[in-house]
Design a protein around this motif. Structure first.
Motif, PDB file in Angstrom:
ATOM      1  N   ASN A  89       0.802  -1.235   0.000  1.00  0.00           N
ATOM      2  CA  ASN A  89       0.000   0.000   0.000  1.00  0.00           C
ATOM      3  C   ASN A  89       0.829   1.278   0.000  1.00  0.00           C
ATOM      4  O   ASN A  89       0.505   2.236  -0.707  1.00  0.00           O
ATOM      5  N   ILE A  90       1.902   1.319   0.805  1.00  0.00           N
ATOM      6  CA  ILE A  90       2.690   2.562   0.902  1.00  0.00           C
ATOM      7  C   ILE A  90       3.310   2.921  -0.450  1.00  0.00           C
ATOM      8  O   ILE A  90       3.354   4.095  -0.826  1.00  0.00           O
ATOM      9  N   ILE A  91       3.783   1.913  -1.180  1.00  0.00           N
ATOM     10  CA  ILE A  91       4.407   2.171  -2.493  1.00  0.00           C
ATOM     11  C   ILE A  91       3.383   2.782  -3.447  1.00  0.00           C
ATOM     12  O   ILE A  91       3.683   3.734  -4.173  1.00  0.00           O
ATOM     13  N   TRP A  92       2.138   2.252  -3.425  1.00  0.00           N
ATOM     14  CA  TRP A  92       1.082   2.792  -4.286  1.00  0.00           C
ATOM     15  C   TRP A  92       0.773   4.246  -3.915  1.00  0.00           C
ATOM     16  O   TRP A  92       0.595   5.097  -4.788  1.00  0.00           O
ATOM     17  N   VAL A  93       0.693   4.515  -2.608  1.00  0.00           N
ATOM     18  CA  VAL A  93       0.418   5.889  -2.150  1.00  0.00           C
ATOM     19  C   VAL A  93       1.550   6.823  -2.588  1.00  0.00           C
ATOM     20  O   VAL A  93       1.308   7.940  -3.056  1.00  0.00           O
ATOM     21  N   LEU A  94       2.788   6.339  -2.455  1.00  0.00           N
ATOM     22  CA  LEU A  94       3.956   7.136  -2.868  1.00  0.00           C
ATOM     23  C   LEU A  94       3.880   7.474  -4.365  1.00  0.00           C
ATOM     24  O   LEU A  94       4.100   8.623  -4.764  1.00  0.00           O
ATOM     25  N   CYS A  95       3.557   6.476  -5.184  1.00  0.00           N
ATOM     26  CA  CYS A  95       3.410   6.700  -6.638  1.00  0.00           C
ATOM     27  C   CYS A  95       2.334   7.747  -6.920  1.00  0.00           C
ATOM     28  O   CYS A  95       2.527   8.647  -7.754  1.00  0.00           O
ATOM     29  N   ALA A  96       1.197   7.643  -6.208  1.00  0.00           N
ATOM     30  CA  ALA A  96       0.085   8.573  -6.431  1.00  0.00           C
ATOM     31  C   ALA A  96       0.475  10.004  -6.064  1.00  0.00           C
ATOM     32  O   ALA A  96       0.182  10.952  -6.799  1.00  0.00           O
ATOM     33  N   VAL A  97       1.161  10.170  -4.926  1.00  0.00           N
ATOM     34  CA  VAL A  97       1.544  11.517  -4.461  1.00  0.00           C
ATOM     35  C   VAL A  97       2.576  12.138  -5.403  1.00  0.00           C
ATOM     36  O   VAL A  97       2.470  13.320  -5.763  1.00  0.00           O
ATOM     37  N   ILE A  98       3.570  11.357  -5.842  1.00  0.00           N
ATOM     38  CA  ILE A  98       4.601  11.875  -6.767  1.00  0.00           C
ATOM     39  C   ILE A  98       3.959  12.276  -8.101  1.00  0.00           C
ATOM     40  O   ILE A  98       4.281  13.326  -8.675  1.00  0.00           O
ATOM     41  N   THR A  99       3.039  11.446  -8.594  1.00  0.00           N
ATOM     42  CA  THR A  99       2.345  11.753  -9.862  1.00  0.00           C
ATOM     43  C   THR A  99       1.526  13.038  -9.727  1.00  0.00           C
ATOM     44  O   THR A  99       1.507  13.877 -10.638  1.00  0.00           O
ATOM     45  N   THR A 100       0.852  13.206  -8.588  1.00  0.00           N
ATOM     46  CA  THR A 100       0.056  14.424  -8.350  1.00  0.00           C
ATOM     47  C   THR A 100       0.949  15.653  -8.315  1.00  0.00           C
ATOM     48  O   THR A 100       0.614  16.701  -8.891  1.00  0.00           O
ATOM     49  N   LEU A 101       2.112  15.532  -7.651  1.00  0.00           N
ATOM     50  CA  LEU A 101       3.058  16.654  -7.581  1.00  0.00           C
ATOM     51  C   LEU A 101       3.535  17.029  -8.990  1.00  0.00           C
ATOM     52  O   LEU A 101       3.585  18.215  -9.350  1.00  0.00           O
ATOM     53  N   ALA A 102       3.830  16.012  -9.791  1.00  0.00           N
ATOM     54  CA  ALA A 102       4.281  16.252 -11.171  1.00  0.00           C
ATOM     55  C   ALA A 102       3.200  16.988 -11.970  1.00  0.00           C
ATOM     56  O   ALA A 102       3.492  17.935 -12.712  1.00  0.00           O
ATOM     57  N   SER A 103       1.937  16.592 -11.789  1.00  0.00           N
ATOM     58  CA  SER A 103       0.862  17.230 -12.564  1.00  0.00           C
ATOM     59  C   SER A 103       0.664  18.686 -12.135  1.00  0.00           C
ATOM     60  O   SER A 103       0.457  19.560 -12.976  1.00  0.00           O
ATOM     61  N   HIS A 104       0.752  18.983 -10.826  1.00  0.00           N
ATOM     62  CA  HIS A 104       0.619  20.373 -10.359  1.00  0.00           C
ATOM     63  C   HIS A 104       1.782  21.241 -10.855  1.00  0.00           C
ATOM     64  O   HIS A 104       1.575  22.401 -11.224  1.00  0.00           O
ATOM     65  N   ILE A 105       2.996  20.678 -10.882  1.00  0.00           N
ATOM     66  CA  ILE A 105       4.165  21.428 -11.371  1.00  0.00           C
ATOM     67  C   ILE A 105       4.006  21.726 -12.868  1.00  0.00           C
ATOM     68  O   ILE A 105       4.303  22.836 -13.326  1.00  0.00           O
ATOM     69  N   MET A 106       3.515  20.731 -13.614  1.00  0.00           N
ATOM     70  CA  MET A 106       3.272  20.941 -15.050  1.00  0.00           C
ATOM     71  C   MET A 106       2.243  22.056 -15.284  1.00  0.00           C
ATOM     72  O   MET A 106       2.424  22.915 -16.142  1.00  0.00           O
ATOM     73  N   LEU A 107       1.181  22.044 -14.492  1.00  0.00           N
ATOM     74  CA  LEU A 107       0.135  23.063 -14.654  1.00  0.00           C
ATOM     75  C   LEU A 107       0.637  24.450 -14.246  1.00  0.00           C
ATOM     76  O   LEU A 107       0.246  25.458 -14.834  1.00  0.00           O
ATOM     77  N   ALA A 108       1.529  24.489 -13.252  1.00  0.00           N
ATOM     78  CA  ALA A 108       2.011  25.776 -12.731  1.00  0.00           C
ATOM     79  C   ALA A 108       3.055  26.413 -13.644  1.00  0.00           C
ATOM     80  O   ALA A 108       2.982  27.601 -13.954  1.00  0.00           O
ATOM     81  N   PHE A 109       4.039  25.622 -14.089  1.00  0.00           N
ATOM     82  CA  PHE A 109       5.236  26.204 -14.713  1.00  0.00           C
ATOM     83  C   PHE A 109       5.379  25.964 -16.210  1.00  0.00           C
ATOM     84  O   PHE A 109       6.342  26.394 -16.817  1.00  0.00           O
ATOM     85  N   THR A 110       4.428  25.227 -16.816  1.00  0.00           N
ATOM     86  CA  THR A 110       4.547  24.972 -18.257  1.00  0.00           C
ATOM     87  C   THR A 110       3.246  25.342 -18.963  1.00  0.00           C
ATOM     88  O   THR A 110       2.205  25.500 -18.317  1.00  0.00           O
ATOM     89  N   PHE A 111       3.327  25.456 -20.275  1.00  0.00           N
ATOM     90  CA  PHE A 111       2.127  25.658 -21.091  1.00  0.00           C
ATOM     91  C   PHE A 111       1.867  24.408 -21.934  1.00  0.00           C
ATOM     92  O   PHE A 111       1.219  24.473 -22.969  1.00  0.00           O
ATOM     93  N   TRP A 112       2.395  23.258 -21.463  1.00  0.00           N
ATOM     94  CA  TRP A 112       2.119  21.999 -22.152  1.00  0.00           C
ATOM     95  C   TRP A 112       0.616  21.754 -22.123  1.00  0.00           C
ATOM     96  O   TRP A 112      -0.090  22.266 -21.255  1.00  0.00           O
TER      97      TRP A 112
END
Length: 462
Positions: free
Chosen positions: A323-346
């Motif tokens: 379970n912890i590994i899955w939660v870790l994957c989900a949190v890292i993916t969410t962080l990546a998506s927020h960074i993409m929305l904040a700092f890129t125009f992709w």
């Protein structure tokens, strides 16, 4: 069993064929067609509540323009929904078990949802924003408790292996309700505007009143379910469903560090998802120059993905464990998506699809972990506390997000959401090490967990 047979067969005869003639399969509480009917009613029970919860997000520009409010005041509509649930999460199960019973409780909570939506719509019709806030408060009293009632019905009618799938289907229907709202409310507003010939608070009020029809649908489901459950109780001599929750606030002092870290992950993670969706539509219009319809579509993609993926990820986490590994994957993916929305125009569809997958995965991996770190008699308190501080966090973050947007703009807001996810990430890493050092079972594979459960069971027998 013989008694149940007699009750079902009635006086018309003792043979099964006579019984099946007297009571068609769709009317027999033991048969699959009847249970599928009950499942459909359970799924639609929460449809109206989830549809109307995100009415403000679907109509953000209209609410702010017609009611002449800023973003902080607009986000208060979400905060007012959350405030009553900071306390009610502890008592929803108690009210269902001890005070109203599942049937009456479900009907009462459905009425609260309907009345709350009507008050919300009347607030817009009379151009009284305070009345809209009062409506959201009343709506909140019914909304979360109705979800508890929905789960109680599920446990009462479906047991064992069926239950995971039933919970998954209920969650999917909830997400479909949110998705339909995001994509249809703007269109309804336009039609009402064409009908009245102008925009303004009366157009908004009428639109919200039309949205409230879904709450009446849910109330209808609650009444039919109550009748069918009462009938099944008589026919099968079965007990009325109970939540089984035992809330003892004194249990809080016994909560482990692992559980407190799970709470932190929950609050910080959801704070970066729900308030973002609440403000997302205008963000996509302003930053990416989307049309109103396109912005509604992309803002609902998290819910669209969650509908089919929640049952799939539920099965995956059940089978694999870790379970912890899955939660870790989900949190890292969410962080990546927020960074993409904040700092890129992709293309933001990529980031939002990632967020949808991560959100679905986290829900399936995080919530079951509570059961691994808490003894069974404390589960009700642990889940109640988790929902309570989640609602407290959402209420505070909703207001904070609105204020940040009013004073600093969308870039600061995205940095703020990214910071929330970072706190969640730190808590996940800490949980991994705390679990490892204390020899906890949060990160065991499903095979290992099953093996040790069998060993424990055989030791008990000996």
């Amino acid at each position: 069993m013989a008694e149940e047979e007699r009750a079902l067969l009635g006086p018309g005869g003792g043979s099964p064929s006579a019984g099946s003639r007297g009571l068609a399969a769709a009317c027999d509480p033991r048969r699959l067609p009847h249970r599928l009917l009950v499942l459909a009613l359970m799924c639609f029970l929460g449809f109206g509540s989830y549809f109307c919860y995100d009415n403000p997000a679907a109509l953000q520009t209209q609410v702010q323009a017609d009611m002449k409010v800023n973003t902080a005041q607009f986000m208060a509509l979400y905060a007012w929904y959350s405030w009553p649930n900071v306390v009610l999460c502890f008592f929803g199960g108690f009210l269902i078990d001890r005070v109203f019973g599942i049937r009456l409780g479900t009907v009462i909570f459905s009425i609260f949802v309907c009345v709350g939506q009507v008050i919300f719509a009347l607030g817009a019709l009379f151009n009284a924003f305070w009345l809209m806030e009062a409506g959201r408060f009343v709506f909140g009293i019914g909304g979360e408790s109705l979800a508890v009632a929905q789960n109680t019905y599920a446990v009462s009618w479906f047991k064992g292996k069926e239950l995971n799938l039933v919970f998954g289907l209920q969650l999917s229907m909830a997400r479909i309700g949110s998705t339909v709202n995001m994509n249809i409310m703007g269109w309804i507003y336009s039609r009402v505007q064409d009908l009245l010939g102008h925009t303004g608070h009366s157009t908004l009020g009428l639109t919200l009143m039309i949205g409230g029809i879904t709450c009446l649908l849910s109330l209808g489901c609650a009444l039919i379910l109550a009748y069918l459950d009462k009938r099944a109780e008589k026919l099968l001599c079965k007990e009325q469903g109970k939540t089984g929750e035992v809330i003892k606030l004194t249990d809080v002092k016994d909560f482990s560090l692992s559980l407190w870290l799970i709470f932190v992950i929950c609050v910080c993670y959801y704070a970066a998802v729900f308030p973002f969706i609440g403000l997302g539509k205008v963000f996509f219009i302003e930053k990416f120059k989307f049309s109103s319809q396109e912005a509604s579509a992309i803002n609902s993609i998290v819910y669209i993905i969650s509908a089919p993926m929640s049952p799939v990820f539920g099965l995956l986490v059940d089978k694999v464990g870790k379970n912890i590994i899955w939660v870790l994957c989900a949190v890292i993916t969410t962080l990546a998506s927020h960074i993409m929305l904040a700092f890129t125009f992709w293309n933001p569809w990529v980031a939002m699809c990632l967020l949808g997958v991560a959100y679905s995965l986290l829900a399936c991996a995080l919530w079951p972990m509570v059961a691994f770190v808490v003894p069974e008699h404390q589960l009700g308190t642990a889940y109640g506390f988790m929902q309570s501080i989640q609602n407290l966090g959402l209420a505070i973050i909703a207001i904070a997000a609105g204020m940040i947007l009013d004073t600093r703009g969308y870039l600061f807001l995205e940095v703020f959401f990214s910071a929330c996810v970072c706190l969640s990430l730190i808590a996940v890493v800490m949980l991994y090490f705390v679990n490892h050092l204390t020899g906890g079972d949060l990160n065991w594979s499903a095979k290992k967990r099953e093996k040790l459960q069998k060993v424990a069971a055989t030791e008990k027998e000996i």
